[in-house]
Design a protein around this motif. Structure first.
Motif, PDB file in Angstrom:
ATOM      1  N   GLU A 130       0.834  -1.211   0.000  1.00  0.00           N
ATOM      2  CA  GLU A 130       0.000   0.000   0.000  1.00  0.00           C
ATOM      3  C   GLU A 130       0.866   1.258   0.000  1.00  0.00           C
ATOM      4  O   GLU A 130       0.588   2.210  -0.746  1.00  0.00           O
ATOM      5  N   ALA A 131       1.900   1.276   0.826  1.00  0.00           N
ATOM      6  CA  ALA A 131       2.767   2.449   0.904  1.00  0.00           C
ATOM      7  C   ALA A 131       3.492   2.684  -0.419  1.00  0.00           C
ATOM      8  O   ALA A 131       3.586   3.820  -0.895  1.00  0.00           O
ATOM      9  N   VAL A 132       3.997   1.619  -1.035  1.00  0.00           N
ATOM     10  CA  VAL A 132       4.684   1.755  -2.322  1.00  0.00           C
ATOM     11  C   VAL A 132       3.708   2.238  -3.389  1.00  0.00           C
ATOM     12  O   VAL A 132       4.031   3.136  -4.175  1.00  0.00           O
ATOM     13  N   ASP A 133       2.525   1.659  -3.428  1.00  0.00           N
ATOM     14  CA  ASP A 133       1.539   2.087  -4.421  1.00  0.00           C
ATOM     15  C   ASP A 133       1.193   3.559  -4.264  1.00  0.00           C
ATOM     16  O   ASP A 133       1.081   4.296  -5.253  1.00  0.00           O
ATOM     17  N   ARG A 134       1.060   4.007  -3.032  1.00  0.00           N
ATOM     18  CA  ARG A 134       0.781   5.430  -2.798  1.00  0.00           C
ATOM     19  C   ARG A 134       1.957   6.297  -3.240  1.00  0.00           C
ATOM     20  O   ARG A 134       1.777   7.363  -3.812  1.00  0.00           O
ATOM     21  N   ALA A 135       3.169   5.821  -2.986  1.00  0.00           N
ATOM     22  CA  ALA A 135       4.356   6.581  -3.394  1.00  0.00           C
ATOM     23  C   ALA A 135       4.428   6.701  -4.910  1.00  0.00           C
ATOM     24  O   ALA A 135       4.783   7.757  -5.440  1.00  0.00           O
ATOM     25  N   LEU A 136       4.086   5.641  -5.599  1.00  0.00           N
ATOM     26  CA  LEU A 136       4.183   5.647  -7.060  1.00  0.00           C
ATOM     27  C   LEU A 136       3.187   6.604  -7.698  1.00  0.00           C
ATOM     28  O   LEU A 136       3.393   7.040  -8.834  1.00  0.00           O
ATOM     29  N   LYS A 137       2.157   6.967  -6.986  1.00  0.00           N
ATOM     30  CA  LYS A 137       1.194   7.949  -7.492  1.00  0.00           C
ATOM     31  C   LYS A 137       1.745   9.369  -7.386  1.00  0.00           C
ATOM     32  O   LYS A 137       1.163  10.291  -7.942  1.00  0.00           O
ATOM     33  N   GLY A 138       2.866   9.524  -6.692  1.00  0.00           N
ATOM     34  CA  GLY A 138       3.411  10.838  -6.406  1.00  0.00           C
ATOM     35  C   GLY A 138       4.135  11.513  -7.543  1.00  0.00           C
ATOM     36  O   GLY A 138       4.397  12.701  -7.495  1.00  0.00           O
ATOM     37  N   GLY A 139       4.504  10.801  -8.573  1.00  0.00           N
ATOM     38  CA  GLY A 139       5.199  11.432  -9.675  1.00  0.00           C
ATOM     39  C   GLY A 139       6.172  10.494 -10.357  1.00  0.00           C
ATOM     40  O   GLY A 139       6.419   9.374  -9.899  1.00  0.00           O
ATOM     41  N   SER A 140       6.742  10.974 -11.415  1.00  0.00           N
ATOM     42  CA  SER A 140       7.572  10.145 -12.283  1.00  0.00           C
ATOM     43  C   SER A 140       8.880   9.690 -11.631  1.00  0.00           C
ATOM     44  O   SER A 140       9.425   8.663 -12.003  1.00  0.00           O
ATOM     45  N   ARG A 141       9.395  10.437 -10.683  1.00  0.00           N
ATOM     46  CA  ARG A 141      10.671  10.075 -10.054  1.00  0.00           C
ATOM     47  C   ARG A 141      10.507   9.132  -8.868  1.00  0.00           C
ATOM     48  O   ARG A 141      11.485   8.677  -8.294  1.00  0.00           O
ATOM     49  N   SER A 142       9.283   8.838  -8.507  1.00  0.00           N
ATOM     50  CA  SER A 142       9.029   8.052  -7.298  1.00  0.00           C
ATOM     51  C   SER A 142       9.624   6.648  -7.370  1.00  0.00           C
ATOM     52  O   SER A 142      10.217   6.173  -6.402  1.00  0.00           O
ATOM     53  N   ALA A 143       9.465   5.967  -8.502  1.00  0.00           N
ATOM     54  CA  ALA A 143       9.983   4.600  -8.617  1.00  0.00           C
ATOM     55  C   ALA A 143      11.506   4.582  -8.474  1.00  0.00           C
ATOM     56  O   ALA A 143      12.062   3.739  -7.768  1.00  0.00           O
ATOM     57  N   ALA A 144      12.174   5.513  -9.124  1.00  0.00           N
ATOM     58  CA  ALA A 144      13.635   5.579  -9.018  1.00  0.00           C
ATOM     59  C   ALA A 144      14.072   5.908  -7.595  1.00  0.00           C
ATOM     60  O   ALA A 144      15.059   5.356  -7.096  1.00  0.00           O
ATOM     61  N   THR A 145      13.328   6.778  -6.938  1.00  0.00           N
ATOM     62  CA  THR A 145      13.653   7.142  -5.559  1.00  0.00           C
ATOM     63  C   THR A 145      13.511   5.931  -4.646  1.00  0.00           C
ATOM     64  O   THR A 145      14.387   5.660  -3.813  1.00  0.00           O
ATOM     65  N   ILE A 146      12.440   5.172  -4.806  1.00  0.00           N
ATOM     66  CA  ILE A 146      12.234   3.993  -3.967  1.00  0.00           C
ATOM     67  C   ILE A 146      13.278   2.920  -4.278  1.00  0.00           C
ATOM     68  O   ILE A 146      13.775   2.251  -3.371  1.00  0.00           O
ATOM     69  N   ALA A 147      13.625   2.767  -5.541  1.00  0.00           N
ATOM     70  CA  ALA A 147      14.664   1.788  -5.902  1.00  0.00           C
ATOM     71  C   ALA A 147      15.986   2.143  -5.227  1.00  0.00           C
ATOM     72  O   ALA A 147      16.672   1.264  -4.685  1.00  0.00           O
ATOM     73  N   GLU A 148      16.349   3.405  -5.248  1.00  0.00           N
ATOM     74  CA  GLU A 148      17.584   3.840  -4.591  1.00  0.00           C
ATOM     75  C   GLU A 148      17.482   3.676  -3.078  1.00  0.00           C
ATOM     76  O   GLU A 148      18.433   3.262  -2.412  1.00  0.00           O
ATOM     77  N   LEU A 149      16.332   3.978  -2.540  1.00  0.00           N
ATOM     78  CA  LEU A 149      16.112   3.819  -1.101  1.00  0.00           C
ATOM     79  C   LEU A 149      16.267   2.355  -0.691  1.00  0.00           C
ATOM     80  O   LEU A 149      16.849   2.055   0.348  1.00  0.00           O
ATOM     81  N   ALA A 150      15.774   1.449  -1.513  1.00  0.00           N
ATOM     82  CA  ALA A 150      15.903   0.015  -1.232  1.00  0.00           C
ATOM     83  C   ALA A 150      17.373  -0.379  -1.121  1.00  0.00           C
ATOM     84  O   ALA A 150      17.751  -1.177  -0.261  1.00  0.00           O
ATOM     85  N   VAL A 151      18.206   0.198  -1.983  1.00  0.00           N
ATOM     86  CA  VAL A 151      19.645  -0.081  -1.936  1.00  0.00           C
ATOM     87  C   VAL A 151      20.239   0.495  -0.652  1.00  0.00           C
ATOM     88  O   VAL A 151      20.971  -0.184   0.067  1.00  0.00           O
ATOM     89  N   GLN A 152      19.915   1.758  -0.352  1.00  0.00           N
ATOM     90  CA  GLN A 152      20.472   2.409   0.833  1.00  0.00           C
ATOM     91  C   GLN A 152      20.049   1.719   2.125  1.00  0.00           C
ATOM     92  O   GLN A 152      20.826   1.641   3.072  1.00  0.00           O
ATOM     93  N   LEU A 153      18.821   1.222   2.152  1.00  0.00           N
ATOM     94  CA  LEU A 153      18.317   0.556   3.353  1.00  0.00           C
ATOM     95  C   LEU A 153      18.617  -0.937   3.364  1.00  0.00           C
ATOM     96  O   LEU A 153      18.230  -1.629   4.298  1.00  0.00           O
ATOM     97  N   ASP A 154      19.286  -1.407   2.311  1.00  0.00           N
ATOM     98  CA  ASP A 154      19.603  -2.829   2.168  1.00  0.00           C
ATOM     99  C   ASP A 154      18.341  -3.674   2.353  1.00  0.00           C
ATOM    100  O   ASP A 154      18.296  -4.612   3.144  1.00  0.00           O
ATOM    101  N   THR A 155      17.320  -3.297   1.590  1.00  0.00           N
ATOM    102  CA  THR A 155      16.025  -3.977   1.643  1.00  0.00           C
ATOM    103  C   THR A 155      15.609  -4.344   0.225  1.00  0.00           C
ATOM    104  O   THR A 155      14.796  -3.663  -0.404  1.00  0.00           O
ATOM    105  N   PRO A 156      16.162  -5.437  -0.320  1.00  0.00           N
ATOM    106  CA  PRO A 156      15.826  -5.823  -1.692  1.00  0.00           C
ATOM    107  C   PRO A 156      14.341  -6.124  -1.878  1.00  0.00           C
ATOM    108  O   PRO A 156      13.807  -5.973  -2.978  1.00  0.00           O
ATOM    109  N   GLU A 157      13.657  -6.510  -0.789  1.00  0.00           N
ATOM    110  CA  GLU A 157      12.223  -6.771  -0.892  1.00  0.00           C
ATOM    111  C   GLU A 157      11.461  -5.515  -1.296  1.00  0.00           C
ATOM    112  O   GLU A 157      10.424  -5.596  -1.951  1.00  0.00           O
ATOM    113  N   LEU A 158      11.979  -4.355  -0.898  1.00  0.00           N
ATOM    114  CA  LEU A 158      11.347  -3.089  -1.277  1.00  0.00           C
ATOM    115  C   LEU A 158      11.453  -2.888  -2.783  1.00  0.00           C
ATOM    116  O   LEU A 158      10.473  -2.535  -3.438  1.00  0.00           O
TER     117      LEU A 158
END
Length: 181
Positions: A130-158
């Motif tokens: 739900e949180a990811v889906d809401r983030a993706l509605k936020g704009g075109s850069r959201s997916a890239a931001t979350i992908a980078e965040l997943a790397v920084q947080l060492d959370t590949p599941e994200l």
């Protein structure tokens, strides 16, 4: 301006914090706060010292007041990180939701991505989705931001949530395919 009033003691406190001398640092921050109790850097540093010294209630009081008073990105980040450090994922998610009203598009994705990662770590995958889906509605850069965040947080599941099948468009395509056969 105000160097002698509060900034010099604040800098001394910041130096002591870097040396992990939190009790001494807090004394300097409290001295500075006598002159400017609402100075945002002082509030954050006082809270960090209290937390490092084990006074979680004082840290919470300061950070909650900053979040509710300043209503800006910095206070949202400090408050949500505090909540997450103390295993209070549902409260962090609620704070992230309320912060969306006063942060920019990139911060939306970071806040919601962080909350999603916390939900994943707590075993609440549906809430993470739900949180990811809401983030993706936020704009075109959201997916890239979350992908980078997943790397920084060492959370590949994200990152995997970004690649999962489904979503409204895919469901519509599936329905259209069935209707054309």
């Amino acid at each position: 301006d105000e160097i002698a009033i509060w900034k010099a003691p604040s800098e001394i406190g910041a130096t002591l914090m870097r040396e992990q001398r939190y009790a001494e640092a807090l004394q300097w921050f409290e001295l500075a706060a006598q002159a400017r109790p609402a100075a945002q850097p002082l509030v954050f540093n006082r809270a960090k010292c209290h937390e490092a010294l084990g006074d979680i209630v004082a840290a919470q009081t300061l950070l909650a007041a900053a979040f509710n008073g300043y209503r800006d990105e910095a206070s949202a980040v400090e408050w949500i990180n505090f909540l997450l450090r103390h295993g209070r994922t549902p409260e962090a998610a609620a704070a992230g939701d309320s912060a969306l009203a006063f942060v920019d598009e990139c911060a939306h994705a970071v806040l919601l991505g962080t909350v999603a990662a916390a939900h994943l770590r707590a075993g609440a995958r549906e809430r993470a989705v739900e949180a990811v889906d809401r983030a993706l509605k936020g704009g075109s850069r959201s997916a890239a931001t979350i992908a980078e965040l997943a790397v920084q947080l060492d959370t590949p599941e994200l990152a995997a949530l970004l690649r999962r099948p489904g979503g409204t468009l895919a469901k519509r395509l599936s329905i259209a395919y069935v209707l054309t056969q």
